[in-house]
Design a protein around this motif. Structure first.
Motif, PDB file in Angstrom:
ATOM      1  N   SER A 127       0.817  -1.207   0.000  1.00  0.00           N
ATOM      2  CA  SER A 127       0.000   0.000   0.000  1.00  0.00           C
ATOM      3  C   SER A 127       0.852   1.259   0.000  1.00  0.00           C
ATOM      4  O   SER A 127       0.569   2.208  -0.732  1.00  0.00           O
ATOM      5  N   VAL A 128       1.900   1.274   0.811  1.00  0.00           N
ATOM      6  CA  VAL A 128       2.792   2.436   0.866  1.00  0.00           C
ATOM      7  C   VAL A 128       3.489   2.625  -0.488  1.00  0.00           C
ATOM      8  O   VAL A 128       3.578   3.746  -1.001  1.00  0.00           O
ATOM      9  N   TYR A 188       3.162   5.792  -3.019  1.00  0.00           N
ATOM     10  CA  TYR A 188       4.355   6.493  -3.505  1.00  0.00           C
ATOM     11  C   TYR A 188       4.384   6.542  -5.026  1.00  0.00           C
ATOM     12  O   TYR A 188       4.677   7.586  -5.624  1.00  0.00           O
TER      13      TYR A 188
END
Length: 184
Positions: free
Chosen positions: A79-80, A84
């Motif tokens: 998810s991160v 990004y």
């Protein structure tokens, strides 16, 4: 050639700019593909669960992704990295418009490397658990759960494939950025 320096004519400079713009366009499309891979992996893992009945219908066995911290970390890492990559699309578009930008390419390459490390660690942690789910470990009396939880195992394996695909794309993006910086 003047004093050991080869001068590029206007056509040579245009060719370098076109190649640089082509690299930037390829960078953009690879980022979009990586977004799809990481998002699909996170969603696939986060929605994975399976329940099996036992002897009676009141006692059931269940398998959910959040039963294992490695899978939770996998979802968070994907998810991160996906977030990004979505944010980095703006810089990728900037590089298409301004193909001579160097400082932002260095920042993007640094952040791509950090995100690749995060994605690799999340996928590797989950891969260890997926291996145990498929093969088990007879020395410690951990049995393979994939014989009973087929759908669960298929989905977590598919999520891993997407995530490692994202890792490969990030490696290619880092190499593209390094190549674009080296050409200057």
């Amino acid at each position: 050639m003047k004093g050991g320096v080869i001068e590029l004519g206007s056509s040579g400079a245009k060719n370098v700019a076109m190649v640089s713009r082509g690299v930037s366009v390829l960078d953009f499309f690879l980022r979009v593909i990586a977004i799809v891979a990481t998002l699909a992996s996170a969603i696939s893992m986060a929605t994975t669960h399976e329940t099996l009945p036992f002897v009676t219908r009141f006692i059931r066995f269940r398998a959910k992704f959040n039963d294992l911290p490695s899978f939770t970390f996998f979802v968070a890492a994907n998810s991160v990295v996906c977030a990004y990559l979505i944010l980095s699309l703006a810089l990728s578009i900037f590089h298409i418009v301004k193909s001579k930008a160097q400082g932002s390419r260095v920042v993007l390459m640094f952040l791509d490397t950090a995100m690749m490390a995060l994605l690799t660690s999340g996928a590797s942690a989950a891969a260890a658990i997926v291996y145990l789910a498929h093969k088990g470990n007879t020395k410690t009396n951990w049995f393979s759960i994939c014989r009973q939880f087929n759908t669960f195992c298929d989905r977590i394996s598919g999520a891993l494939i997407g995530s490692f695909g994202g890792v490969v794309i990030l490696v290619v993006l880092i190499l593209l950025s390094a190549t674009a910086l080296a050409r200057r």
